[in-house]
Design an enzyme around this catalytic site. Structure first.
Site, mmCIF file in Angstrom:
data_model
loop_
_atom_site.group_PDB
_atom_site.id
_atom_site.type_symbol
_atom_site.label_atom_id
_atom_site.label_comp_id
_atom_site.label_asym_id
_atom_site.label_seq_id
_atom_site.Cartn_x
_atom_site.Cartn_y
_atom_site.Cartn_z
ATOM 1 N N TYR A 152 17.948 -10.743 -76.277
ATOM 2 C CA TYR A 152 18.895 -11.847 -76.453
ATOM 3 C C TYR A 152 19.707 -11.678 -77.741
ATOM 4 O O TYR A 152 20.931 -11.830 -77.744
ATOM 5 C CB TYR A 152 18.113 -13.155 -76.474
ATOM 6 C CG TYR A 152 18.927 -14.419 -76.510
ATOM 7 C CD1 TYR A 152 19.525 -14.925 -75.360
ATOM 8 C CD2 TYR A 152 19.072 -15.140 -77.695
ATOM 9 C CE1 TYR A 152 20.254 -16.110 -75.383
ATOM 10 C CE2 TYR A 152 19.797 -16.316 -77.734
ATOM 11 C CZ TYR A 152 20.384 -16.800 -76.577
ATOM 12 O OH TYR A 152 21.102 -17.984 -76.609
ATOM 13 N N LYS A 156 23.721 -11.184 -77.948
ATOM 14 C CA LYS A 156 24.558 -12.151 -78.659
ATOM 15 C C LYS A 156 25.317 -11.497 -79.813
ATOM 16 O O LYS A 156 26.448 -11.888 -80.126
ATOM 17 C CB LYS A 156 23.702 -13.312 -79.160
ATOM 18 C CG LYS A 156 23.153 -14.195 -78.049
ATOM 19 C CD LYS A 156 24.243 -14.766 -77.159
ATOM 20 C CE LYS A 156 23.757 -15.905 -76.282
ATOM 21 N NZ LYS A 156 24.822 -16.409 -75.380
#
Length: 251
Positions: A152, A156
């Site tokens: 993640y 991001k």
């Protein structure tokens, strides 16, 4: 009277995406509420229509090129050519690196990075033709690093590089590209995180609020307000930026 602009918000059935969709509709845009499950978009669309806005529920997989093509074509036909895009769709598959499966790595990369790439590429012709475009990519404070989120956090952070590069490439076409990096926002995703960590949610919120300078956690509307500005006519000289919506400085 100016022609109504059309926005696509991905991952908009609930949480941050829904708040953004409702806010943009309130700002006068026609809004395509896109999510994997079209039926799950019904409540958001009903709320927008009840408030006098125009909205369309669309089921689509942002990581699938054929689905993305069909989604954008349908939006153009039923609402108008999309010149505003909010790449909000996201998933989490948290684990420590030595326990993380390749499938969990690729699933997160697929939705966040591949999805933003495909959706932006598909909407770009309409933006170039209009000489106007707004792209907002949803990054995260986790881009700065977060235990158990190698996939993640990487995705991001990647969205921030994607944002800055597209701002350079697309600026001459009248298209701005920015990213929003939320901190702790109270959503179903953070409820699930608290459960996974063995916390009661109220205790979890209180723990984090204590560490945030404004002494509260964020709400989806906080992100929606920021998005509203970045897609507005008035933000035409703001591009390639990452706005941390986190109640204080991060990093």
């Amino acid at each position: 009277m100016a022609e109504q602009r059309t926005a696509i918000v991905t991952g908009a059935a609930r949480g941050i995406g829904r708040a953004i969709a409702e806010r943009l509709a309130g700002d006068g845009l026609a809004v395509a509420v896109v999510d994997l499950d079209e039926a799950a978009c019904a409540d958001a669309v009903s709320a927008i229509r009840a408030a006098g806005g125009r909205a369309l529920a669309v089921g689509g997989d942002v990581a699938d090129p054929d689905s993305v093509g069909t989604t954008v074509e349908r939006v153009a036909a039923e609402l108008g050519a999309p010149t505003v895009l909010v790449n909000n769709a996201g998933i989490i598959r948290d684990n420590l690196l030595h326990k993380m499966s390749l499938d969990d790595w690729e699933a997160v990369m697929g939705v966040h990075l591949r999805g933003a790439f495909l959706m932006t590429q598909a909407c770009l012709p309409a933006m170039r033709e209009a000489g106007f475009g707004r792209v907002v990519n949803m990054s995260s404070g986790s881009a700065l690093g977060n235990r158990g989120q190698a996939n993640y956090s990487s995705a991001k952070a990647g969205l921030q590089g994607f944002t800055k590069t597209l701002a350079i490439e697309l600026g001459p076409s009248g298209v701005t590209v920015n990213a929003i990096a939320p901190g702790f926002i109270q959503t179903e995703m953070t409820v699930a995180t608290a459960e996974r960590m063995g916390f009661e949610f109220d205790d979890f919120v209180a723990k984090y609020a204590d560490q945030i300078p404004v002494r509260r956690v964020g709400q989806p509307d906080d992100v929606a307000h920021a998005t509203s500005y970045l897609v507005s006519e008035g933000a035409g000289y703001v591009s390639g930026q990452v706005l941390y919506v986190a109640g204080g400085p991060l990093g």
